[in-house]
Design an enzyme around this catalytic site. Sequence first.
Site, PDB file in Angstrom:
ATOM      1  CG  ASP A 298       3.229   4.776  -1.270  1.00  0.00           C
ATOM      2  OD1 ASP A 298       3.066   3.870  -0.433  1.00  0.00           O
ATOM      3  OD2 ASP A 298       4.260   5.481  -1.325  1.00  0.00           O
TER       4      ASP A 298
ATOM      5  CB  ALA B  33     -11.163  -2.700   8.327  1.00  0.00           C
TER       6      ALA B  33
END
Length: 340
Positions: free
Chosen positions: A127, A186
């Site tokens: 993370d 993206a």
Amino acid sequence: MKRIAVLTSGGDAPGMNAAIRAVVRKAISEGIEVYGINHGYAGMVAGDIFPLTSASVGDKIGRGGTFLYSARYPEFAQVEGQLAGIEQLKKFGIEGVVVIGGDGSYHGAMRLTEHGFPAVGLPGTIDNDIVGTDFTIGFDTAVSTVVDALDKIRDTSSSHNRTFVVEVMGRNAGDIALNAGIAAGADDICIPEKEFKFENVVNNINKGYEKGKNHHIIVLAEGVMTGEEFATKLKEAGYKGDLRVSVLGHIQRGGSPTARDRVLASRMGARAVELLRDGIGGVAVGIRNEELVESPILGTAEEGALFSLTTEGGIKVNNPHKAGLELYRLNSALNNLNLN
């Protein structure tokens, strides 16, 4: 210090085995014996502790996961669990522990140190949400895994003129989504650290198709909401096109670690041994500007995730880690986006 132990705790991350290997071999080079603890703090309390040799960690550097296994053990938050763990360590003559894991694991290491038992923390989590380090062990590999998946999703998305919402891990941090999203090109990246309006996301999608694009990829950090919830809100905001959701899930935790994660884990593991050798506990090893640093594990565990202390440009950034702010602005510029 003549005998130490090493454990992995919480969610697994690629590179943990490389860190264990470094701890074992560095310790042996210093004349220190090393013991492994299976299943994290649960194994500590249960006495699942055994000696490790140089051969024990042979051929482990390239393996994902952790050969010491990992587990979440909430009972270790209680004093009784902590004292039971220390009692087991003392039975084996262990004088210090290297803890590899996330912030929950750091809290356990902090409690050990408070009871007078030296512990050093290494940031092992995909993370990248540990304060005191620019990067955590496993983050680089997870980003590479997500980029590979996004490239494949783009292929099928383009073939069908579809919009894809790709949900990625990260817990409450958007680092995986942000880095992988930019690396994969993206079209939109939605992270917990930055507010956005669904109407503007819909406008971005529609404008893209109007300009001739044959697909639209939205990378969504799980800390925002689930992919299905996001898709529902997009439709409520007026999007009427072909929309699919892909949840990458636990594939992000697996796989052989990248060279960067292997080197980072090796450096951190060796430093942890040096600290314990010198009788230093209660600290966490991190990396800042490519240099290894140590910070009090108390502050590291208590301060929380990245992007948490100040607000700059609408993004909560935990100084001095500024990568999130810079990357978010970069993505907006490259895609000419307005999500606010």
